[in-house]
Design a protein around this motif. Structure first.
Motif, mmCIF file in Angstrom:
data_model
loop_
_atom_site.group_PDB
_atom_site.id
_atom_site.type_symbol
_atom_site.label_atom_id
_atom_site.label_comp_id
_atom_site.label_asym_id
_atom_site.label_seq_id
_atom_site.Cartn_x
_atom_site.Cartn_y
_atom_site.Cartn_z
ATOM 1 N N ASN A 185 0.940 -1.231 0.132
ATOM 2 C CA ASN A 185 0.188 0.022 -0.015
ATOM 3 C C ASN A 185 0.773 1.235 0.014
ATOM 4 O OD1 ASN A 185 -1.841 2.046 1.850
ATOM 5 N ND2 ASN A 185 -2.642 0.933 0.559
ATOM 6 N N ALA A 186 0.587 2.065 -0.870
ATOM 7 C CA ALA A 186 1.453 3.527 -0.931
ATOM 8 C C ALA A 186 0.472 4.469 -1.437
ATOM 9 C CB ALA A 186 2.509 3.198 -2.190
ATOM 10 N N LYS A 187 -0.820 4.345 -1.582
ATOM 11 C CA LYS A 187 -1.796 5.542 -1.572
ATOM 12 C C LYS A 187 -2.110 5.634 -3.158
ATOM 13 C CE LYS A 187 -2.452 6.729 2.605
ATOM 14 N NZ LYS A 187 -3.773 6.456 3.342
ATOM 15 N N LYS A 188 -3.528 5.991 -3.467
ATOM 16 C CA LYS A 188 -3.782 5.901 -4.806
ATOM 17 C C LYS A 188 -3.025 6.666 -5.722
ATOM 18 C CE LYS A 188 -8.038 7.079 -7.421
ATOM 19 N NZ LYS A 188 -9.512 7.262 -7.582
ATOM 20 N N PHE A 189 -2.728 8.085 -5.297
ATOM 21 C CA PHE A 189 -1.907 9.098 -6.330
ATOM 22 C C PHE A 189 -0.655 8.294 -6.681
ATOM 23 C CE2 PHE A 189 1.036 12.629 -7.000
ATOM 24 C CZ PHE A 189 0.366 13.457 -7.620
ATOM 25 N N PHE A 190 0.262 7.732 -6.028
ATOM 26 C CA PHE A 190 1.434 7.071 -6.472
ATOM 27 C C PHE A 190 1.115 5.787 -7.281
ATOM 28 C CE2 PHE A 190 4.352 3.614 -5.666
ATOM 29 C CZ PHE A 190 5.857 4.394 -5.905
ATOM 30 N N THR A 191 0.161 5.080 -6.710
ATOM 31 C CA THR A 191 -0.157 3.729 -7.330
ATOM 32 C C THR A 191 -0.782 4.033 -8.858
ATOM 33 O OG1 THR A 191 -0.870 2.832 -5.449
ATOM 34 C CG2 THR A 191 -1.702 1.789 -7.364
ATOM 35 N N VAL A 192 -1.392 5.129 -9.134
ATOM 36 C CA VAL A 192 -1.839 5.300 -10.712
ATOM 37 C C VAL A 192 -0.845 5.709 -11.503
ATOM 38 C CG1 VAL A 192 -3.203 7.003 -11.888
ATOM 39 C CG2 VAL A 192 -4.366 6.260 -9.722
ATOM 40 N N PHE A 193 0.169 6.454 -10.841
ATOM 41 C CA PHE A 193 1.284 6.748 -11.831
ATOM 42 C C PHE A 193 2.527 5.499 -11.976
ATOM 43 C CE2 PHE A 193 0.800 11.214 -10.246
ATOM 44 C CZ PHE A 193 0.321 11.595 -11.320
ATOM 45 N N GLU A 194 2.297 4.551 -10.860
ATOM 46 C CA GLU A 194 2.969 3.534 -11.326
ATOM 47 C C GLU A 194 2.311 2.557 -12.357
ATOM 48 O OE1 GLU A 194 5.976 1.464 -9.091
ATOM 49 O OE2 GLU A 194 6.129 3.779 -9.682
ATOM 50 N N GLY A 195 1.065 2.687 -12.585
ATOM 51 C CA GLY A 195 0.487 2.187 -13.852
ATOM 52 C C GLY A 195 0.702 2.870 -15.131
ATOM 53 N N ILE A 196 0.565 4.134 -14.811
ATOM 54 C CA ILE A 196 0.658 4.883 -16.226
ATOM 55 C C ILE A 196 2.157 4.626 -16.748
ATOM 56 C CG2 ILE A 196 0.887 7.110 -17.259
ATOM 57 C CD1 ILE A 196 -1.546 7.903 -14.901
ATOM 58 N N ILE A 197 3.171 4.720 -16.024
ATOM 59 C CA ILE A 197 4.487 4.357 -16.593
ATOM 60 C C ILE A 197 4.629 3.167 -17.186
ATOM 61 C CG2 ILE A 197 5.705 5.807 -15.039
ATOM 62 C CD1 ILE A 197 6.787 3.316 -13.451
ATOM 63 N N THR B 47 5.612 12.278 -21.317
ATOM 64 C CA THR B 47 6.793 13.156 -21.424
ATOM 65 C C THR B 47 6.672 14.173 -20.093
ATOM 66 O OG1 THR B 47 6.519 13.179 -23.876
ATOM 67 C CG2 THR B 47 7.569 15.149 -22.762
ATOM 68 N N TYR B 48 5.391 14.590 -19.828
ATOM 69 C CA TYR B 48 5.219 15.170 -18.400
ATOM 70 C C TYR B 48 5.476 14.453 -17.252
ATOM 71 C CZ TYR B 48 3.395 19.117 -21.052
ATOM 72 O OH TYR B 48 3.189 20.458 -21.866
ATOM 73 N N LEU B 49 5.165 13.262 -17.200
ATOM 74 C CA LEU B 49 5.409 12.527 -16.001
ATOM 75 C C LEU B 49 6.743 12.020 -15.914
ATOM 76 C CD1 LEU B 49 3.907 10.782 -13.914
ATOM 77 C CD2 LEU B 49 3.458 8.947 -15.186
ATOM 78 N N ASN B 50 7.447 12.040 -16.923
ATOM 79 C CA ASN B 50 8.851 11.492 -16.632
ATOM 80 C C ASN B 50 9.589 12.651 -16.051
ATOM 81 O OD1 ASN B 50 8.541 9.081 -17.862
ATOM 82 N ND2 ASN B 50 9.221 9.736 -20.011
ATOM 83 N N LYS B 51 9.087 13.773 -16.131
ATOM 84 C CA LYS B 51 9.773 15.265 -15.497
ATOM 85 C C LYS B 51 9.240 15.227 -14.065
ATOM 86 C CE LYS B 51 10.540 17.045 -19.919
ATOM 87 N NZ LYS B 51 9.976 18.125 -20.833
ATOM 88 N N PHE B 52 8.258 14.553 -13.715
ATOM 89 C CA PHE B 52 7.596 14.891 -12.300
ATOM 90 C C PHE B 52 8.037 13.487 -11.315
ATOM 91 C CE2 PHE B 52 3.604 13.833 -9.679
ATOM 92 C CZ PHE B 52 3.577 15.114 -9.258
ATOM 93 N N ASN B 53 8.519 13.936 -10.079
ATOM 94 C CA ASN B 53 8.804 13.210 -9.072
ATOM 95 C C ASN B 53 7.604 12.674 -8.314
ATOM 96 O OD1 ASN B 53 10.187 11.644 -7.243
ATOM 97 N ND2 ASN B 53 11.282 13.103 -6.301
ATOM 98 N N GLN C 117 -5.385 15.110 -7.474
ATOM 99 C CA GLN C 117 -4.691 14.853 -8.652
ATOM 100 C C GLN C 117 -4.375 16.105 -9.386
ATOM 101 O OE1 GLN C 117 -8.111 13.427 -10.638
ATOM 102 N NE2 GLN C 117 -7.731 11.318 -10.248
ATOM 103 N N LYS C 118 -4.869 17.202 -9.005
ATOM 104 C CA LYS C 118 -4.429 18.369 -9.610
ATOM 105 C C LYS C 118 -3.015 18.785 -9.523
ATOM 106 C CE LYS C 118 -5.429 21.760 -5.629
ATOM 107 N NZ LYS C 118 -6.211 22.890 -5.369
ATOM 108 N N ILE C 119 -2.246 18.358 -8.425
ATOM 109 C CA ILE C 119 -0.833 18.546 -8.313
ATOM 110 C C ILE C 119 -0.090 18.257 -9.812
ATOM 111 C CG2 ILE C 119 1.317 17.787 -7.409
ATOM 112 C CD1 ILE C 119 0.025 17.176 -4.800
ATOM 113 N N PHE C 120 -0.300 17.392 -10.442
ATOM 114 C CA PHE C 120 -0.095 17.108 -11.730
ATOM 115 C C PHE C 120 -0.747 17.609 -12.771
ATOM 116 C CE2 PHE C 120 0.543 14.408 -15.636
ATOM 117 C CZ PHE C 120 1.851 14.548 -15.801
ATOM 118 N N PHE C 121 -1.898 17.599 -12.805
ATOM 119 C CA PHE C 121 -2.767 17.873 -14.197
ATOM 120 C C PHE C 121 -2.427 19.478 -14.226
ATOM 121 C CE2 PHE C 121 -6.724 17.756 -11.805
ATOM 122 C CZ PHE C 121 -7.050 19.208 -11.704
ATOM 123 N N ASN C 122 -2.114 20.145 -13.063
ATOM 124 C CA ASN C 122 -1.972 21.827 -13.171
ATOM 125 C C ASN C 122 -0.520 21.943 -14.068
ATOM 126 O OD1 ASN C 122 -3.922 22.322 -11.639
ATOM 127 N ND2 ASN C 122 -2.732 22.422 -9.728
#
Length: 260
Positions: A69-81, A168-174, A185-190
């Motif tokens: 368990n790492a919370k939804k925000f992190f888990t979603v990005f782990e899927g997207i990559i 491309t944006y996600l690769n630059k986002f930690n 979610q807005k932390i990233f989509f902003n």
């Protein structure tokens, strides 16, 4: 790229009681060229066994990953990559699509200008068919900022993305900074929205939105925990930093995010 046109990313945590709803919805889609990527955020119920049963049926292509368990925000990005299809979307583990949902999304995003757009966004409906929130302005293409603050569109919407541009944006986002933390979610989509990436907004009901009172209460409680303060603060800072001078047109939103 993947042989499939669309990847559906579903983060889940102890949702064996609702995943069958998602599965039945995906089996019934008129558009078949997709993969279902299930990201299990440390479930301790029978999710793994249930998904194995889905896979045995061999009706749709399913990939399943279990992580602590790492919370939804992190888990979603782990899927997207992990996505390697041309397009992807995120479907929660308790929701569903109308039968032509994927077909409508694919036909829309497959025709947009890839230089100007990052996504296409659609409406959601409750199980009884009523609209969640409000409609978009007709023939509106633009930013999430304009959609929410200029046109005052309300309610939960559903989006399909151009994978390459999004990644491309996600690769630059930690996003690892938010592991085990609540984060909006807005932390990233902003980031991409403030940079001028457009979305096509379409008044078609695509997703069937189910609201579980226990889940709503859990999310509300999560937001007020001290461990959530970092993510909430980052949400405000992301809004201010990425939109900058654009916010002068929306003084109420600007003040609300400055005050926090």
């Amino acid at each position: 790229m993947s042989n499939h046109k669309i990847t559906i990313v579903t983060p889940t945590y102890n949702r064996a009681h609702t995943l069958t709803r998602v599965y039945e919805s995906l089996k019934n889609q008129t558009f078949k060229d997709f993969k279902w990527l299930i990201m299990d955020d440390g479930s301790i119920d029978n999710t793994k066994a249930l998904v194995a049963d889905f896979q045995k049926e061999d009706i749709i292509d399913i990939e399943y990953f279990w992580n602590p368990n790492a919370k939804k925000f992190f888990t979603v990005f782990e899927g997207i990559i992990k996505v390697n299809s041309e397009y992807f979307t995120i479907l929660d583990s308790d929701d569903a699509y109308i039968e032509k949902g994927l077909e409508i999304m694919y036909n829309t995003i497959n025709q947009i200008n890839r230089d100007k757009y990052i996504s296409a966004t659609f409406n959601s409906q409750f199980p009884d068919g009523t609209l969640v929130g409000s409609l978009f302005p007709e023939n509106f293409d633009g930013s999430i900022l304009e959609m929410r603050y200029k046109h005052q569109v309300k309610g939960d919407k559903h989006t399909i993305f151009l994978t390459e541009k999004y990644q491309t944006y996600l690769n630059k986002f930690n996003y690892h900074l938010f592991k085990n933390k609540y984060a909006p979610q807005k932390i990233f989509f902003n980031i991409y929205d403030g940079n001028g990436e457009k979305s096509k907004f379409v008044n078609e009901n695509i997703r069937i939105y189910y609201q579980d009172d226990n889940d709503v209460a859990s999310m509300s409680n999560d937001r007020v925990k001290p461990s959530s303060y970092f993510g909430l603060m980052e949400g405000h800072l992301s809004f201010l930093n990425n939109y900058g001078k654009q916010l002068f047109a929306y003084p109420k939103a600007l003040i609300r995010n400055i005050v926090g």
